[in-house]
Scaffold this motif. Sequence first.
Motif, PDB file in Angstrom:
ATOM      1  N   GLU A  29       0.840  -1.207   0.000  1.00  0.00           N
ATOM      2  CA  GLU A  29       0.000   0.000   0.000  1.00  0.00           C
ATOM      3  C   GLU A  29       0.871   1.252   0.000  1.00  0.00           C
ATOM      4  OE1 GLU A  29      -3.155   0.421   2.889  1.00  0.00           O
ATOM      5  OE2 GLU A  29      -3.498  -1.746   2.852  1.00  0.00           O
ATOM      6  N   ILE A  30       1.923   1.219   0.791  1.00  0.00           N
ATOM      7  CA  ILE A  30       2.839   2.367   0.863  1.00  0.00           C
ATOM      8  C   ILE A  30       3.466   2.617  -0.500  1.00  0.00           C
ATOM      9  CG2 ILE A  30       5.056   3.159   1.829  1.00  0.00           C
ATOM     10  CD1 ILE A  30       4.190   1.724   4.464  1.00  0.00           C
ATOM     11  N   LYS A  31       3.922   1.560  -1.131  1.00  0.00           N
ATOM     12  CA  LYS A  31       4.547   1.695  -2.443  1.00  0.00           C
ATOM     13  C   LYS A  31       3.557   2.276  -3.455  1.00  0.00           C
ATOM     14  CE  LYS A  31       7.226  -0.969  -5.782  1.00  0.00           C
ATOM     15  NZ  LYS A  31       7.785  -2.270  -6.120  1.00  0.00           N
ATOM     16  N   GLN A  32       2.314   1.775  -3.433  1.00  0.00           N
ATOM     17  CA  GLN A  32       1.294   2.282  -4.359  1.00  0.00           C
ATOM     18  C   GLN A  32       0.958   3.741  -4.058  1.00  0.00           C
ATOM     19  OE1 GLN A  32      -1.823  -0.583  -3.719  1.00  0.00           O
ATOM     20  NE2 GLN A  32      -1.010  -2.009  -5.228  1.00  0.00           N
ATOM     21  N   ALA A  33       0.862   4.085  -2.786  1.00  0.00           N
ATOM     22  CA  ALA A  33       0.546   5.462  -2.413  1.00  0.00           C
ATOM     23  C   ALA A  33       1.656   6.410  -2.838  1.00  0.00           C
ATOM     24  CB  ALA A  33       0.300   5.563  -0.908  1.00  0.00           C
ATOM     25  N   LYS A  34       2.898   5.970  -2.669  1.00  0.00           N
ATOM     26  CA  LYS A  34       4.025   6.802  -3.105  1.00  0.00           C
ATOM     27  C   LYS A  34       3.966   7.024  -4.613  1.00  0.00           C
ATOM     28  CE  LYS A  34       7.434   5.778   0.470  1.00  0.00           C
ATOM     29  NZ  LYS A  34       8.716   5.101   0.766  1.00  0.00           N
ATOM     30  N   LEU A  38      -0.350   9.845  -3.063  1.00  0.00           N
ATOM     31  CA  LEU A  38      -1.517   9.972  -2.200  1.00  0.00           C
ATOM     32  C   LEU A  38      -1.039  10.111  -0.761  1.00  0.00           C
ATOM     33  CD1 LEU A  38      -3.729   7.235  -3.868  1.00  0.00           C
ATOM     34  CD2 LEU A  38      -3.879   9.709  -4.182  1.00  0.00           C
ATOM     35  N   GLN A  39      -0.778  11.325  -0.352  1.00  0.00           N
ATOM     36  CA  GLN A  39      -0.132  11.591   0.931  1.00  0.00           C
ATOM     37  C   GLN A  39      -0.937  11.073   2.121  1.00  0.00           C
ATOM     38  OE1 GLN A  39       2.955  12.666   1.075  1.00  0.00           O
ATOM     39  NE2 GLN A  39       2.981  12.436   3.291  1.00  0.00           N
ATOM     40  N   GLU A  40      -2.244  11.279   2.133  1.00  0.00           N
ATOM     41  CA  GLU A  40      -3.056  10.855   3.266  1.00  0.00           C
ATOM     42  C   GLU A  40      -3.020   9.340   3.436  1.00  0.00           C
ATOM     43  OE1 GLU A  40      -7.677  10.947   4.793  1.00  0.00           O
ATOM     44  OE2 GLU A  40      -7.010  12.457   3.363  1.00  0.00           O
ATOM     45  N   ASN A  46       1.747   4.167   6.757  1.00  0.00           N
ATOM     46  CA  ASN A  46       2.973   4.210   7.567  1.00  0.00           C
ATOM     47  C   ASN A  46       2.666   4.033   9.046  1.00  0.00           C
ATOM     48  OD1 ASN A  46       5.232   4.437   5.829  1.00  0.00           O
ATOM     49  ND2 ASN A  46       4.637   6.533   5.345  1.00  0.00           N
ATOM     50  N   ARG A  47       1.575   4.638   9.532  1.00  0.00           N
ATOM     51  CA  ARG A  47       1.181   4.461  10.936  1.00  0.00           C
ATOM     52  C   ARG A  47       0.803   3.009  11.211  1.00  0.00           C
ATOM     53  NH1 ARG A  47      -1.179   9.549  10.154  1.00  0.00           N
ATOM     54  NH2 ARG A  47      -3.221   8.653   9.704  1.00  0.00           N
ATOM     55  N   GLU A  51       2.562   0.233  13.790  1.00  0.00           N
ATOM     56  CA  GLU A  51       1.807  -0.503  14.801  1.00  0.00           C
ATOM     57  C   GLU A  51       2.011  -2.010  14.657  1.00  0.00           C
ATOM     58  OE1 GLU A  51      -2.290   0.638  14.461  1.00  0.00           O
ATOM     59  OE2 GLU A  51      -1.847   2.744  14.867  1.00  0.00           O
ATOM     60  N   LEU A  52       1.935  -2.510  13.418  1.00  0.00           N
ATOM     61  CA  LEU A  52       2.096  -3.940  13.184  1.00  0.00           C
ATOM     62  C   LEU A  52       3.499  -4.405  13.539  1.00  0.00           C
ATOM     63  CD1 LEU A  52       0.211  -4.225   9.785  1.00  0.00           C
ATOM     64  CD2 LEU A  52      -0.518  -5.225  11.953  1.00  0.00           C
ATOM     65  N   GLU A  53       4.491  -3.618  13.170  1.00  0.00           N
ATOM     66  CA  GLU A  53       5.874  -3.993  13.489  1.00  0.00           C
ATOM     67  C   GLU A  53       6.109  -3.992  14.999  1.00  0.00           C
ATOM     68  OE1 GLU A  53       8.257  -2.800   9.439  1.00  0.00           O
ATOM     69  OE2 GLU A  53       8.007  -1.241  10.950  1.00  0.00           O
TER      70      GLU A  53
END
Length: 61
Positions: A29-34, A38-40, A46-47, A51-53
């Motif tokens: 998702e992060i890669k696709q958003a980058k 899509l900043q939001e 990222n949050r 949390e998962l990590e």
Amino acid sequence: MTYSQMWNNAGNEAEILYLEEQIEAVKKEIKQAKAAELQEILEQANRKLAELEDKLDELEE
């Protein structure tokens, strides 16, 4: 090792596997958003990843 301990270890292993899969999904998702800028969505992903990590680190200790 007692049956209870074996059951608990199996449960932890399953949860660790689940969290690792979720982390990979969020990284995608992060890669696709980058890519889509899509900043939001990127900030939310990222949050969630953090949390998962954190949960994974707690289980692995």
